[in-house]
Design a protein around this motif. Structure first.
Motif, PDB file in Angstrom:
ATOM      1  N   ARG A  43       0.787  -1.217   0.000  1.00 31.94           N
ATOM      2  CA  ARG A  43       0.000   0.000   0.000  1.00 31.94           C
ATOM      3  C   ARG A  43       0.821   1.271   0.000  1.00 31.94           C
ATOM      4  NH1 ARG A  43      -4.353   1.477   3.266  1.00 31.94           N
ATOM      5  NH2 ARG A  43      -4.789  -0.584   2.465  1.00 31.94           N
ATOM      6  N   ASP A  44       2.024   1.238   0.574  1.00 29.65           N
ATOM      7  CA  ASP A  44       2.794   2.480   0.633  1.00 29.65           C
ATOM      8  C   ASP A  44       3.227   2.965  -0.744  1.00 29.65           C
ATOM      9  OD1 ASP A  44       2.449   2.609   3.309  1.00 29.65           O
ATOM     10  OD2 ASP A  44       4.441   1.891   3.858  1.00 29.65           O
ATOM     11  N   GLU A 115      -5.921  -4.214   8.024  1.00 31.32           N
ATOM     12  CA  GLU A 115      -5.818  -3.100   7.077  1.00 31.32           C
ATOM     13  C   GLU A 115      -7.170  -2.858   6.385  1.00 31.32           C
ATOM     14  OE1 GLU A 115      -3.767  -0.247   6.275  1.00 31.32           O
ATOM     15  OE2 GLU A 115      -2.380  -1.839   6.850  1.00 31.32           O
TER      16      GLU A 115
ATOM     17  N   ASP B  68       3.470  12.721   8.608  1.00 35.29           N
ATOM     18  CA  ASP B  68       2.396  13.289   7.793  1.00 35.29           C
ATOM     19  C   ASP B  68       1.224  13.729   8.675  1.00 35.29           C
ATOM     20  OD1 ASP B  68       1.035  10.953   8.432  1.00 35.29           O
ATOM     21  OD2 ASP B  68       1.519   9.985   6.543  1.00 35.29           O
ATOM     22  N   GLU B  71      -0.705  11.046  10.776  1.00 40.27           N
ATOM     23  CA  GLU B  71      -0.035  10.602  11.994  1.00 40.27           C
ATOM     24  C   GLU B  71      -0.176  11.648  13.111  1.00 40.27           C
ATOM     25  OE1 GLU B  71       0.758   7.617  11.817  1.00 40.27           O
ATOM     26  OE2 GLU B  71       1.629   7.426  13.815  1.00 40.27           O
ATOM     27  N   ARG B 124      -0.244   5.282  11.545  1.00 45.71           N
ATOM     28  CA  ARG B 124       0.647   4.238  11.065  1.00 45.71           C
ATOM     29  C   ARG B 124       0.852   3.122  12.089  1.00 45.71           C
ATOM     30  NH1 ARG B 124       5.195   6.713  10.833  1.00 45.71           N
ATOM     31  NH2 ARG B 124       4.123   8.573  10.103  1.00 45.71           N
TER      32      ARG B 124
END
Lengths: 205, 205
Positions: A43-44, A115, B68, B71, B124
């Motif tokens: 996903r990143d 996720e 980001d 987060e 995250r």
């Protein structure tokens, strides 16, 4: 047609898309490309242009339809909650429930499973009206499967806990644990189911 | 020092920051700026440069520390779960639990409350190790409050349900409903608490 299948159709709506139309084909290929790329590159590294290229559409088609990557991921995640087949029928409804819930807990305890739940919740529609949006669709899919097992128990005249009680006292603790602190064990699944049977037998007497 | 306060200190860790140091001051002013701007301009218009300007730091300070916006929002949301005071002590532990859980359900059922839970889960650290990350911190804060009420009941020799049972059969169904389908009513809170009392009294006999 099974109960699960029938209810599923009433729950699922693809918004504006006509099944079989161009819009449905675009959706199917974009979903497929997203699922494949999630597995291949993770996903990143996932971007809308990469998905568009794989799906054979323009990035603007994706932006127009989904708005952003998060919303597309939420859409793809909801589809994974959709039941593909009826819960296994062993002839014993309690056993069927245990097997189905154990598989559910296992699937959503894995990193990709967790996720998926997070994606469903992060989608825009999750923010305003949980019942009407994507999260509501996921819990409806879960309920449909439990009701399928309940219908079998009823047909056989066997007592079976109420679906709402199963959602509150079996599914909710599992999902809460998966999201907030620890993956549940198969023993925990069985003990939660024992609890909900206990609760429903009391109410019945 | 109350039990809640003591445990809280052991649960909370600000990572690398020394309390009172520059790093702690940066964190406090960035959190404050984020909270204020969330209220004033809303999350859709929120950007890291706007937060930096309000907090009197450079955007790169924020990027370096939080990576980001998501987060940073997760971090700010976790802080809102942190207990500010001990649960009210009415002299009746069951009443205390009802009041505390009703306030919890009400706070997190609101649109900003739901947004907070979603932010915590979207961070995250939520992805890999739920127990160790931000979601684990939030459920630990919740447990600490319940244990505070349990300790009072124990001191008075009054039976009180196990904290794990309260997490599984009261907190989890509320959070699941808030996230997936409908805001819970105060009646539901009381009925879930009645259920967990019933369950714990059975085990005790």
């Amino acid at each position: 047609m099974s109960l699960a299948r029938k209810r599923e159709n009433s729950v699922v709506s693809h918004g504006q898309t006509r099944p079989g139309g161009r819009s449905a084909r675009v959706q199917a290929s974009v979903h497929k490309a997203t699922t494949e790329l999630l597995e291949e590159i993770g996903r990143d590294a996932l971007t809308i242009p990469a998905i568009a290229e794989r799906a054979g559409v323009t990035p603007s088609t994706i932006y127009r339809r989904w708005g952003d990557l998060q919303e597309l991921l939420a859409d793809v995640a909801v589809e994974r909650f959709r039941p593909e087949e009826d819960p296994k029928d062993t002839g014993d409804a309690r056993k069927d429930l245990e097997l189905w819930v154990e598989a559910f807990a296992e699937e959503f305890s894995s990193a990709p499973g967790r996720e998926m739940i997070r994606d469903v919740l992060a989608g825009r529609s999750g923010a305003e009206m949980p019942g009407a949006g994507k999260p509501g669709k996921c819990s409806a899919y879960t309920k449909v499967q439990i009701e399928e097992i309940a219908a079998r128990a009823k047909a056989r005249g066997v007592p079976f806990p109420d679906t709402t009680a199963i959602m509150d006292h079996v599914i909710a603790p599992l999902v809460y644990r998966i999201l907030f602190y620890e993956p549940p064990s198969a023993e925990l699944v069985r003990s939660l189911i024992a609890t909900v049977y206990e609760l429903s037998l009391e109410t019945a007497t």
